[in-house]
Design an enzyme around this catalytic site. Structure first.
Site, PDB file in Angstrom:
ATOM      1  N   ASP A  82      -9.022   4.247  -2.165  1.00  0.00           N
ATOM      2  CA  ASP A  82      -9.969   4.593  -1.100  1.00  0.00           C
ATOM      3  C   ASP A  82     -11.253   5.203  -1.635  1.00  0.00           C
ATOM      4  OD1 ASP A  82      -7.970   3.643   0.445  1.00  0.00           O
ATOM      5  OD2 ASP A  82      -7.294   5.599   1.166  1.00  0.00           O
ATOM      6  N   ASP A  88       0.869  -1.182   0.000  1.00  0.00           N
ATOM      7  CA  ASP A  88       0.000   0.000   0.000  1.00  0.00           C
ATOM      8  C   ASP A  88       0.911   1.238   0.000  1.00  0.00           C
ATOM      9  OD1 ASP A  88      -2.241   1.593   0.325  1.00  0.00           O
ATOM     10  OD2 ASP A  88      -2.475   1.181   2.461  1.00  0.00           O
TER      11      ASP A  88
HETATM   12  C1  NOJ Z   1      -4.646   3.346   2.620  1.00  0.00           C
HETATM   13  C2  NOJ Z   1      -5.243   2.219   1.834  1.00  0.00           C
HETATM   14  O1  NOJ Z   1      -5.743   2.687   0.625  1.00  0.00           O
HETATM   15  C3  NOJ Z   1      -6.292   1.521   2.667  1.00  0.00           C
HETATM   16  O2  NOJ Z   1      -6.851   0.472   1.925  1.00  0.00           O
HETATM   17  C4  NOJ Z   1      -5.679   1.013   3.944  1.00  0.00           C
HETATM   18  O3  NOJ Z   1      -6.651   0.413   4.742  1.00  0.00           O
HETATM   19  C5  NOJ Z   1      -5.034   2.187   4.696  1.00  0.00           C
HETATM   20  N1  NOJ Z   1      -4.085   2.834   3.850  1.00  0.00           N
HETATM   21  C6  NOJ Z   1      -4.337   1.718   5.988  1.00  0.00           C
HETATM   22  O4  NOJ Z   1      -3.298   0.870   5.692  1.00  0.00           O
END
Ligand code: NOJ
Length: 957
Positions: A621, A545
């Site tokens: 997201d 990520d």
């Molecule tokens: C950003 C990511 O896009 C999301 O999917 C993840 O849960 C958070 N970072 C925390 O790691």
């Protein structure tokens, strides 16, 4: 004096806190647009856009009737500089005032792809040119260029302009590139029709590398030698070095691709004319955009500079291979003037899509893919960047994720709850909170006292674990990973190259491993090996990520462009491939952790062309809103169009709390994403399927089971993609290339060529949905088998229990229908075959199976069957790729007992009574039974018991 690009410490912590708290806060505000540059704020983009405006104005008055485009472009080919060398035409092109010769190389590849490279003949400092090594197939091994004898160069004067035409004959098609000397322009003619046209608007502009002028003159043109954005200053050590060019698709009205954006499938215009045009170009610059907005050309997490144009007669593509920040303007011209080569002097009006591509640094390296049909374009693109390899079979199942499963007990309880509710799943995921203070490769031992026992417990029912391992490394001298990387000099450096680049991310003060450094890549890969990654097992897979990279206190939430990489390269040169290089290093680590190697599974957020080789990606997201459910369709399709096949959106929406209806609809659509994962923000309510009330729980269970039923079909699709580069999920135009009404369709899509999905994505869940059945073909409701005949339109009243999914007449689809708790447990299950009879009474399809884990398929350890139905007979034959190798024989033995337990023929015209089954010289008769509304709709052969690895025939009499 240079302003520091780093804000003060107090400010950093404030920023960090602000970032974290806003991430934790409950959502629904929109993106902070001011955190990200517009084209006007990105100095090079602005310079090129302004230049393009000037060119447009100057060009307006010029003769539009001539064959050779007349523009005000200041660039022309230097006299006597043109030569043909094997497969490459070389020419020197120069600006009328700047007098810095640019070397142009134009090469033909065997498939008809034309590659155009340009940079200064003698650049003042080298331009970054390793993108080709890092992005092209097999990391840059020789591309298949056309043989020297197959190419011909003709120089002639057309409309008083000297032209050089290189022609290449392949089959019945003539591919030729006609270069006009002055002004310089280039036309890719396919069968003599100008199709892809370069610099025919005169936007070509190359900012040659130059000496920095005396300090007071340096910034006369804004942003050339130093560029400010909010509190950051980019020191621009090389000054202006960008380049841009117009590329027109003549005869086309639709272009697609260039992900990642939240925009419609058929790309909207970005300037000039179009009613709904954006006012900004599409931006490709990998960024962590918090709460991204829909219907917007802003950059997101990934960048694939590959665009496809389609009309009723042909499909072509352009791959602009550049790893730096890139902007693309798109305009639609209803009727552009095109001089015809044959009727000189007369003009022809055709529509065109004009695009303008601008990159900040590097070498200009562009590939023109001539098609002429969609399958050709994908074969050509895969020839450049390789297709998606076969993934681990389990990764096509359902992934259960959230930020965060709290502890070991939570993980195991989620797993058993899913089992208890008969909901299959393959993988459970752990987000950043599983670590010891965001130190990746470690565990929070209070919450996870025995990770190995946990992984083994999951494995008992075929389940896997995925852990997140982000690219930022906590700055902590007691942390072994940081210590080793720091001592070995593996971190990205600051702009002076003297110290490690430092920034803020989840763990606070962090450094970033430099994936441009091959030794650093080898080192990080090793950290994924079982003997390095503490408490890991072969049942653990990885999630990368934040690898854009996301730097909370950096300009635009990313790394400063003047940070230094291995070899002295600036981050600006490599920004868009940084995430991919981390993805690759991770996948390499997983692949080599076992001997013999096993296929890795790694999910990445950032990506570039080529990322498909290393694993899956997701659309980041998103938000639990109906609009995001809808937008996921064009986003997933656009990525598939650009060769990034293994993609999905967070089912349920990451931010916010979906109500039960939205969540149900999201699962019903999510099972058709190639990558199918539910995920949620840490601040959201728990929403694992069994927590929903009835009937929602049952609808979601049905949806997930439908995914599992069709896993053999999905795996076979991936196999096809691994050979042909064809998208898995396809916009309608790919399957119905001449049905112009479908060219912008994005509410309905195809999965492979056999299934049409018409998702319900409206908040009013009891509604009427219009379905257009394309082509002269039968369509069968995949559940009820009710048939519809195309072309036709029909309105369906739907409620939450209804999903509109249709099998295309003429296809054969293979399923597995026994309920298991994971795909692993289905590996020896029998198959069911569905024959959906087409209008002409025939049908065909394929089944591909292998062990799903290893690379033994490369030695022939797979079963691949062609299933064809005609004259009321279904036959199973090996595919032409099946070879009788020892590995094949071994695999056949393992699968010897795997049989077909049911055969269903839908749409048989005559009512027949029995099936005669013939396999290995033995024949048997089986009574047919009929089911379905119409008596003859569905004919079932119970337990034909033919073997999946053998040749057989089933005759209906
Ligand atoms: C950003 C990511 O896009 C999301 O999917 C993840 O849960 C958070 N970072 C925390 O790691």
């Amino acid at each position: 004096m240079k302003t520091s690009s780093k804000p003060k410490v107090g400010y950093i912590s404030m920023l960090y806190l602000a970032a974290v708290s806003s991430l934790l806060a409950h959502v629904c505000s929109a993106v902070k647009r001011e955190d990200f540059k517009t084209c006007e704020q990105s100095a090079f983009c602005n310079r090129h856009r302004v230049f393009a405006e000037t060119m447009l104005k100057k060009t307006q008055s010029l003769d539009k009737g001539s064959v050779i485009p007349q523009t005000a472009s200041p660039y022309s080919v230097l006299e006597n500089s043109v030569s043909l060398d094997d497969h490459t035409l070389v020419a020197s092109v120069q600006h009328s005032e700047e007098k810095v010769p640019l070397k142009f190389e134009l090469s033909f590849m065997e498939s008809g792809i034309v590659r155009i490279r340009a940079q200064e003949e003698v650049p003042l400092v080298p331009r970054f040119d390793d993108t080709q090594k890092l992005v092209l197939r097999q990391e840059g091994t020789a591309l298949p260029y056309a043989s020297p004898g197959s190419i011909e160069l003709v120089t002639e004067t057309i409309d008083r302009v000297i032209t050089h035409t290189v022609s290449y004959l392949k089959g019945n098609t003539t591919f030729s590139v006609r270069m006009a000397e002055s002004p310089w322009s280039l036309d890719y003619l396919i069968d003599n029709k100008p199709t892809i046209r370069l610099n025919t608007k005169g936007f070509f502009r190359f900012e040659y590398l130059r000496q920095k002028p005396a300090s007071e003159e340096a910034n006369t043109v804004s942003g050339e030698w130093e560029e400010k954005f909010k509190t950051w200053t980019d020191s621009k050590p090389n000054g202006p070095e960008s380049f841009g060019m117009d590329i027109s698709f003549s005869g086309f009205e639709h272009v697609y691709g260039i992900p990642e954006h939240s925009s419609p499938l058929s790309l909207k215009g970005t300037r000039g004319g179009d009613k709904n045009a954006y006012d900004q170009p599409y931006r490709l610059y990998n960024l962590d955009v918090f709460e991204y907005e829909l219907d917007n050309p802003m950059a997101l997490y990934g960048s694939i500079p590959f665009m496809v144009a389609h009309n009723a007669n042909s499909t072509v593509g352009v791959f602009w291979m550049n790893a730096a920040e890139t902007w693309i303007d798109v305009t639609h011209e209803k009727s552009s003037t095109l001089g015809s080569l044959f009727s000189r002097g007369s003009t022809k009006k055709v529509p065109a899509v004009n695009t303008h591509w601008v990159s900040e640094s590097g070498v200009m390296d562009v590939f023109l893919l001539p098609g002429p049909n969609t399958a050709d374009v994908y074969r050509q693109y895969a020839e450049l960047v390789e297709p998606t390899p076969l993934p681990r079979a389990f990764s096509l199942g359902y992934h259960q994720c959230r930020w965060n499963y709290i502890d070991q007990e939570d993980v195991l309880s989620v797993s058993s709850k899913l089992e208890e509710h008969s909901i299959p799943y393959d993988v459970i995921w752990l987000d950043i909170e599983h670590t010891d203070g965001k130190r990746y490769f470690t565990w929070d031992t209070a919450k996870f006292p025995d990770p190995v026992a946990m992984q083994n417990e999951l494995a008992r029912s075929g389940h896997k674990l995925v852990n997140v391992v982000d690219p930022h490394i906590k700055h902590d001298s007691a942390y072994q990973i940081w210590k080793e990387a720091s001592e070995s000099g593996y971190f990205v450096k600051n702009r002076e190259g003297t110290e490690d680049f430092q920034g803020w991310c989840w763990p606070g003060d962090s450094n970033w491993v430099d994936y441009l450094n091959p030794d650093a890549c080898k080192w990080i890969s090793k950290q994924f090996h079982i003997d390095h990654y503490n408490q890991s097992t072969e049942n653990l897979f990885i999630w990368n990520d934040m690898n854009e990279p996301s730097v909370f206190n950096g300009p635009e939430i990313t790394m400063d462009k003047d940070a230094r990489h291995h070899g002295g390269w600036e981050h600006r040169d490599v920004h868009n491939i940084f995430g991919m290089l981390y993805h690759k290093a991770t996948a390499d680590g997983l692949r080599t952790r076992e001997s013999p190697n096993k296929r890795p599974f790694v999910l990445s957020r950032a990506y570039f062309a080529g990322s498909q080789r290393y694993g899956a990606i997701w659309t980041g997201d998103n938000t639990a809103e109906w609009s995001h459910l809808q937008a996921s369709i064009p986003m997933v399709l656009s990525n598939n169009i650009a060769g990034m096949h293994f993609i999905g959106a967070d089912v349920g929406g990451f931010f916010g709390n979906p109500d039960q209806k939205l969540l149900t609809r999201w699962y019903q659509l999510g099972i058709w994403y190639p990558f199918f994962r539910a995920h949620a923000h840490i601040d959201t309510k728990r929403r694992e399927p069994w927590l929903l009330s009835e009937p929602y729980l049952s609808y979601i269970r049905d949806a997930i089971r439908e995914r599992y039923r069709l896993l053999p079909f999905w795996y076979t699709l991936f196999r096809e993609a691994s050979l042909t580069g064809m998208p898995l999920v396809r916009p309608m135009w790919i399957e119905f290339p001449s049905e112009t009404k479908l060219f912008a369709e994005q509410d309905t899509f195809m999965v492979g060529s056999a299934i049409m999905v018409v998702p319900a994505t409206d908040s009013n869940t009891d509604q009427a949905i219009d379905v257009a059945f394309p082509s002269q073909e039968n369509w069968y409701d995949i559940k009820t088998h009710t048939s519809y005949i195309g072309p036709s339109k029909r309105q369906f009243s739907v409620d939450l229990s209804t999903t509109l999914v249709f099998a295309r007449g003429g296809s054969v689809i293979v399923t597995r229908e026994r309920h298991r708790s994971s795909s692993d447990l289905m590996k020896r299950d029998p198959f069911t075959i569905y024959v959906y009879v087409g209008r002409n009474g025939t049908a065909s399809g394929r089944l591909y199976v292998d062990d799903g884990d290893t690379y033994d398929y490369e030695q022939g350890a797979f079963i691949e069957r062609e299933l064809s139905f005609s004259g009321a007979k279904l036959a199973s034959r090996p595919s032409t790729l099946t070879k009788d190798t020892p590995a094949y024989q071994d695999y056949l033995k393992k699968m010897a007992n795997v049989r077909v337990e049911r055969l269903v023929v839908v749409g048989l015209r005559n009512r027949l009574t029995k099936a005669i089954v013939a396999e290995s010289g033995v024949t048997r008769e089986i009574e047919l039974s009929y089911k379905g509304a119409a008596n003859d709709a569905e004919c079932v052969v119970r337990d034909p018991a033919v073997h999946i690895g053998e040749d057989w025939e089933i005759n209906f009499v």
